[in-house]
Scaffold this motif. Structure first.
Motif, PDB file in Angstrom:
ATOM      1  N   THR A  41      -2.809  16.228   6.584  1.00  0.00           N
ATOM      2  CA  THR A  41      -2.635  17.696   7.179  1.00  0.00           C
ATOM      3  C   THR A  41      -3.030  18.531   6.138  1.00  0.00           C
ATOM      4  N   ARG A  42      -2.995  18.245   4.804  1.00  0.00           N
ATOM      5  CA  ARG A  42      -3.248  19.071   3.428  1.00  0.00           C
ATOM      6  C   ARG A  42      -4.590  18.551   2.553  1.00  0.00           C
ATOM      7  N   VAL A  43      -5.507  19.441   2.593  1.00  0.00           N
ATOM      8  CA  VAL A  43      -6.515  18.913   1.545  1.00  0.00           C
ATOM      9  C   VAL A  43      -6.050  18.821   0.248  1.00  0.00           C
ATOM     10  N   GLY A  44      -6.496  17.918  -0.675  1.00  0.00           N
ATOM     11  CA  GLY A  44      -5.963  17.621  -1.953  1.00  0.00           C
ATOM     12  C   GLY A  44      -6.244  16.305  -2.325  1.00  0.00           C
ATOM     13  N   GLU A  45      -5.610  15.976  -3.505  1.00  0.00           N
ATOM     14  CA  GLU A  45      -5.910  14.747  -4.301  1.00  0.00           C
ATOM     15  C   GLU A  45      -4.587  14.158  -4.585  1.00  0.00           C
ATOM     16  N   TYR A  46      -4.429  12.889  -4.308  1.00  0.00           N
ATOM     17  CA  TYR A  46      -3.100  12.168  -4.347  1.00  0.00           C
ATOM     18  C   TYR A  46      -3.087  10.958  -5.212  1.00  0.00           C
ATOM     19  N   ASP A  47      -2.061  10.374  -5.470  1.00  0.00           N
ATOM     20  CA  ASP A  47      -1.910   9.070  -6.219  1.00  0.00           C
ATOM     21  C   ASP A  47      -1.540   8.036  -5.535  1.00  0.00           C
ATOM     22  N   GLY A  48      -2.059   6.768  -5.574  1.00  0.00           N
ATOM     23  CA  GLY A  48      -1.855   5.615  -4.790  1.00  0.00           C
ATOM     24  C   GLY A  48      -1.638   4.494  -5.614  1.00  0.00           C
ATOM     25  N   MET A  73      -1.419  -1.712 -13.247  1.00  0.00           N
ATOM     26  CA  MET A  73      -2.743  -1.166 -13.357  1.00  0.00           C
ATOM     27  C   MET A  73      -3.324  -1.210 -11.995  1.00  0.00           C
ATOM     28  N   MET A  74      -2.718  -1.657 -10.851  1.00  0.00           N
ATOM     29  CA  MET A  74      -3.189  -1.637  -9.596  1.00  0.00           C
ATOM     30  C   MET A  74      -3.028  -0.409  -8.884  1.00  0.00           C
ATOM     31  N   LEU A  75      -4.075   0.672  -9.285  1.00  0.00           N
ATOM     32  CA  LEU A  75      -3.956   2.161  -9.007  1.00  0.00           C
ATOM     33  C   LEU A  75      -5.174   2.672  -8.182  1.00  0.00           C
ATOM     34  N   PHE A  76      -4.910   3.613  -7.396  1.00  0.00           N
ATOM     35  CA  PHE A  76      -6.129   4.164  -6.695  1.00  0.00           C
ATOM     36  C   PHE A  76      -6.134   5.819  -6.486  1.00  0.00           C
ATOM     37  N   PHE A 126       0.987  -1.218   0.075  1.00  0.00           N
ATOM     38  CA  PHE A 126      -0.131   0.011   0.101  1.00  0.00           C
ATOM     39  C   PHE A 126       0.833   1.304   0.071  1.00  0.00           C
ATOM     40  N   TRP A 127       0.669   2.106  -1.305  1.00  0.00           N
ATOM     41  CA  TRP A 127       1.657   3.414  -1.129  1.00  0.00           C
ATOM     42  C   TRP A 127       0.784   4.258  -1.634  1.00  0.00           C
ATOM     43  N   ILE A 128       0.781   5.321  -0.830  1.00  0.00           N
ATOM     44  CA  ILE A 128       0.148   6.700  -1.141  1.00  0.00           C
ATOM     45  C   ILE A 128       1.457   7.583  -1.353  1.00  0.00           C
ATOM     46  N   ILE A 129       1.889   7.922  -2.690  1.00  0.00           N
ATOM     47  CA  ILE A 129       3.179   8.363  -3.040  1.00  0.00           C
ATOM     48  C   ILE A 129       3.379   9.631  -2.222  1.00  0.00           C
ATOM     49  N   ASP A 130       2.612  10.648  -2.266  1.00  0.00           N
ATOM     50  CA  ASP A 130       2.906  11.841  -1.495  1.00  0.00           C
ATOM     51  C   ASP A 130       3.069  11.961  -0.263  1.00  0.00           C
ATOM     52  N   PHE A 131       2.381  10.623   0.393  1.00  0.00           N
ATOM     53  CA  PHE A 131       2.749  10.612   2.066  1.00  0.00           C
ATOM     54  C   PHE A 131       4.189   9.911   2.403  1.00  0.00           C
ATOM     55  N   LEU A 132       4.783   9.466   1.321  1.00  0.00           N
ATOM     56  CA  LEU A 132       6.098   9.025   1.501  1.00  0.00           C
ATOM     57  C   LEU A 132       6.478   7.914   2.551  1.00  0.00           C
ATOM     58  N   TYR A 133       5.364   6.997   2.597  1.00  0.00           N
ATOM     59  CA  TYR A 133       5.423   5.553   3.166  1.00  0.00           C
ATOM     60  C   TYR A 133       4.687   4.869   2.495  1.00  0.00           C
ATOM     61  N   LYS A 134       5.227   3.363   2.852  1.00  0.00           N
ATOM     62  CA  LYS A 134       4.262   2.416   2.093  1.00  0.00           C
ATOM     63  C   LYS A 134       4.579   1.060   3.167  1.00  0.00           C
ATOM     64  N   LYS A 135       3.499   0.101   2.918  1.00  0.00           N
ATOM     65  CA  LYS A 135       3.380  -0.975   3.920  1.00  0.00           C
ATOM     66  C   LYS A 135       3.087  -2.062   3.050  1.00  0.00           C
ATOM     67  N   ASP A 136       3.722  -3.132   3.336  1.00  0.00           N
ATOM     68  CA  ASP A 136       3.122  -4.638   2.549  1.00  0.00           C
ATOM     69  C   ASP A 136       1.940  -5.101   3.315  1.00  0.00           C
ATOM     70  N   MET A 137       1.178  -5.904   2.347  1.00  0.00           N
ATOM     71  CA  MET A 137      -0.080  -6.429   2.849  1.00  0.00           C
ATOM     72  C   MET A 137      -0.042  -7.975   2.385  1.00  0.00           C
ATOM     73  N   TYR A 138      -0.153  -8.814   3.467  1.00  0.00           N
ATOM     74  CA  TYR A 138      -0.092 -10.318   3.374  1.00  0.00           C
ATOM     75  C   TYR A 138      -1.373 -11.129   3.740  1.00  0.00           C
TER      76      TYR A 138
END
Length: 299
Positions: A228-235, A247-250, A204-216
């Motif tokens: 802390t900031r209103v906006g739209e981000y890519d995951g 293609m596994m985007l959100f 799971f990676w939200i690019i602008d949040f600068l952190y990702k974690k695996d899912m098992y």
């Protein structure tokens, strides 16, 4: 040997010059050109500044080490070059104990220092909220995302959810982001996301949040943070998980609290209520359908 006073006077203009250069940097440059910041320096989450700080500081330390190393290499090339008329090999030294101690101790200090600051920041980021304002379950599947906004009840009877399908590019290769699974978060609220997988390992990676974690499968992960900031981000998924991994985007939308509440109410009006796994199982058992067809609920 130059005196210490001379060395101090030599270092003073260098420090002033460095301060002037840094003062002229934009927030983007000061954060190492990482995503997650806007022009005024506002971070996307309460953790983004910490991650960027570790990144930039590490590169500055490495740059200083590199400059010293390259300088010493250049000095050795110039000072110990073969002079005109010289023949044979120069005098060979078996060892130099002070130098050997120096180039053993300094790398050890650097490694221990980087380990300490990385462990400190990771411990802070991995600390979970005891009583978050919002709890969400993000479920990964080949090759899309399901999001459940957990309610107050332990059986999730008052939860609401959306199911997603993988991205489908058009003939030009463009993707309609409006059709991607969307995670909605309230700004300035403590959020805990429970991360699960339906099949293989995802990340799971939200690019602008600068952190990702695996899912098992069989091992749920958890991530706590505050947008802390209103906006739209890519995951996206950051773990190679099969044929359509790319293609596994959100989408991620950080909104004000009233807009967040209205979004949950819209899901409730669509009938997307209860435990998402119950709905997923029902859709999986429909003849001629797959579980991903549940994304049609969101449309």
């Amino acid at each position: 040997m130059p005196s210490k006073r001379r060395l101090r006077w030599a270092a003073l203009p260098l420090g002033v010059a460095a301060a002037v250069v840094l003062a002229g940097c934009t927030p983007t440059e000061l954060h190492g050109f990482l995503p997650g910041f806007v022009e005024d320096g506002t971070a996307a989450t309460n953790q983004t500044e910490r991650v960027a700080g570790l990144w930039v500081t590490s590169w500055l330390v490495l740059l200083v080490v590199g400059l010293i190393t390259w300088g010493l290499m250049g000095w050795a090339v110039v000072m110990y070059r073969r002079r005109k008329g010289q023949t044979g090999l120069p005098v060979q030294l078996r060892y130099n104990m002070p130098i050997e101690i120096l180039y053993t101790v300094i790398p050890l200090i650097l490694v221990l220092g980087m380990f300490f600051f990385t462990a400190r920041d990771q411990t802070s980021i991995e600390t979970q909220w005891d009583d978050p304002d919002v709890e969400i379950t993000a479920i990964a599947k080949q090759w899309a995302w399901d999001f459940q906004y957990d309610g107050e009840e332990e059986d999730n009877s008052d939860a609401v959810w959306t199911m997603g399908v993988q991205a489908h590019p058009d003939e030009q290769g463009d993707i309609d982001r409006e059709k991607l699974p969307t995670l909605v978060l309230p700004v300035d609220q403590d959020v805990t996301i429970h991360l699960q997988s339906r099949d293989v390992i995802h990340s799971f990676w939200i690019i602008d949040f600068l952190y990702k974690k695996d899912m098992y499968i069989g091992k749920d992960n958890t991530w706590s943070f505050t947008p802390t900031r209103v906006g739209e981000y890519d995951g996206k998924c950051a773990e190679l998980c099969g044929e359509y991994h790319s293609m596994m985007l959100f989408n991620v939308k950080v909104v004000e609290q009233d807009e967040y509440d209205a979004y949950l109410e819209s899901l409730r009006e669509k009938g997307n209520t209860g435990d998402i796994n119950d709905a997923y199982d029902r859709l999986s058992n429909l003849p001629g359908t797959g579980a991903s067809t549940g994304a049609e609920e969101e449309e």
